[in-house]
Design an enzyme around this catalytic site. Structure first.
Site, short mmCIF file in Angstrom:
data_model
loop_
_atom_site.label_atom_id
_atom_site.label_comp_id
_atom_site.label_asym_id
_atom_site.label_seq_id
_atom_site.Cartn_x
_atom_site.Cartn_y
_atom_site.Cartn_z
N PHE A 198 2.90 -16.00 40.83
CA PHE A 198 3.90 -15.08 40.27
C PHE A 198 5.29 -15.70 40.34
CE2 PHE A 198 5.65 -10.86 39.23
CZ PHE A 198 4.74 -10.53 38.24
N LYS B 247 -2.10 -27.43 35.54
CA LYS B 247 -2.60 -28.72 35.07
C LYS B 247 -3.51 -29.42 36.08
CE LYS B 247 1.66 -28.80 34.34
NZ LYS B 247 3.09 -29.08 34.25
N GLU C 225 -4.07 -23.34 26.49
CA GLU C 225 -3.09 -23.84 25.51
C GLU C 225 -1.75 -24.19 26.16
OE1 GLU C 225 -3.22 -24.53 22.10
OE2 GLU C 225 -1.19 -25.27 22.50
N VAL D 96 -0.35 -27.85 28.05
CA VAL D 96 0.25 -29.03 27.40
C VAL D 96 1.28 -28.54 26.40
CG1 VAL D 96 -0.16 -31.10 26.01
CG2 VAL D 96 -1.92 -30.30 27.60
N GLY E 79 15.40 -25.40 35.86
CA GLY E 79 14.06 -24.87 36.13
C GLY E 79 12.97 -25.58 35.35
N LYS F 289 -1.32 -34.06 31.28
CA LYS F 289 -1.40 -33.51 29.93
C LYS F 289 -2.25 -34.41 29.03
CE LYS F 289 2.88 -31.00 30.65
NZ LYS F 289 4.33 -31.10 30.75
N1 HSE Z 1 7.89 -30.15 34.43
C1 HSE Z 1 7.36 -29.97 33.14
C2 HSE Z 1 8.33 -30.57 32.13
C3 HSE Z 1 7.14 -28.50 32.88
O1 HSE Z 1 9.40 -31.04 32.54
O2 HSE Z 1 8.02 -30.64 30.95
C4 HSE Z 1 6.10 -28.18 31.87
O3 HSE Z 1 4.84 -28.70 32.15
#
Ligand code: HSE
Length: 332
Positions: free
Chosen positions: A8, A120, A144, A147, A201, A219
């Protein structure tokens, strides 16, 4: 449809908001609601067979840093406390062991529950085992958002482009690295750009996973297994991250009208993550936090997609599309 949300944080909360926002959509499409009957974070949980208020869950988490008042030691015991149809597993990625996400996904599938995840770690480590478990138990496992976040890629390749043969997928699959490299193009030092990406973030809980290319590698593995039908895992990827990219290398690229971008590439034989020189203006030369991918199909030819690779609502939008696919299959 009764949903249990595991994890969460940013994505779990975004998904709860989307469920609240789409109440009338679900009613119109299916004549019934999608309800959240359980939510769990790393410390706490809350369950209610009659449904929890999604916005209330988000408010509780914001105020107390916990989603519920109850603590637990065994996440699978918490899952067994209520009847649910779909597990939405969005706990943080652990690329070494698969973490609690792997345990939860296996538990739910073995009990015949459909699973939607953007986690992932479990997919990059145990893809084939999880898909087999889903098949054995007659469940759906969809991912979905794992990636490219909001950028359609997995279902685009496996559903929209079904029948054709996908020859290769190449792309920018990590927003943090692309943000850092774009900032470096403008003369900003690596460390400062990474700090900014963390503040936004975007970076993983441990940003090593981003900058060493591990996130992109996960990915690439997910694409290899789901789109190319390969049976590979994280350890099979040839990985070079961006930590050794110097300011000199960036300047040298610029003098040749190029940029350096971290590219993930997958085909029937290739599985690679590496920084590459890309001509300025090329679709893979984009700047900022966007993800982009070039898909080459034998019948459809080249297709390029791009979109937000992370974010609260953006990732939730991919989970929503998987949720609708599951509900279509189960309810229509
Ligand atoms: N840390 C990843 C990025 C977040 O920077 O794309 C999404 O998987």
């Amino acid at each position: 449809m009764r949903i249990f949300i595991c994890g969460f944080g940013t994505v779990g909360q975004g998904f709860a908001e989307v469920v609240a926002d789409k109440t009338s959509y679900f009613k119109k499409r299916y004549g019934r609601d999608a309800i959240i009957v359980g939510a769990m974070d790393s410390k706490s949980y809350v369950v209610d067979q009659n449904g929890l208020d999604p916005i209330g869950l988000v408010a509780t988490k914001k105020d107390s840093k916990r989603v519920g008042a109850n603590t637990y030691t065994d996440s699978t015991a918490v899952l067994d406390m209520v009847d649910y149809d779909i597990l939405v597993e969005v706990s943080p990625t652990d690329v070494n062991t698969g973490g609690v996400g792997l345990i939860n996904i296996k538990h739910a599938l073995s009990k015949g529950k459909d699973v939607i995840t953007v986690n992932k770690g479990p997919l990059a480590l145990k893809f084939r085992e999880l898909m087999d478990l889903a098949k054995t138990n007659g469940c759906l496992l969809r991912f979905e958002g794992s990636v490219g976040g909001a950028m359609p890629i997995i279902n685009l390749c496996t559903e929209s482009l079904a029948g054709g043969e996908i020859k290769s997928v190449r792309g920018i699959l990590n927003g943090t690295c692309n943000f850092i490299l774009s900032k470096m193009d403008n003369g900003q030092p690596f460390e400062q750009a990474l700090k900014e990406a963390q503040q936004m973030g975007y970076a993983e809980t441990d940003p090593t996973n981003d900058i060493e290319g591990y996130d992109t590698a996960c990915k690439v593995v997910i694409l290899a297994n789901s789109v190319f039908g390969r049976d590979v895992s994280f350890k099979d990827v040839d990985i070079t991250g961006i930590t050794s990219i110097t300011e000199d290398a960036i300047s040298m690229a610029a003098s040749r009208n190029m940029v350096i971008r971290l590219i993930g590439e997958v085909s029937a034989t290739k599985l690679e993550v590496s920084p590459r020189l890309v001509p300025k203006g090329h679709p893979l030369g984009i700047s900022g936090t966007l993800n982009t991918a070039q898909i080459l199909s034998d019948i459809a030819g080249p297709i390029t997609v791009s979109g937000r690779g992370a974010g609260r609502l953006e990732t939730a939008s991919a989970i929503l599309s998987d949720l609708i696919a599951v509900m279509d299959k189960r309810l229509l």
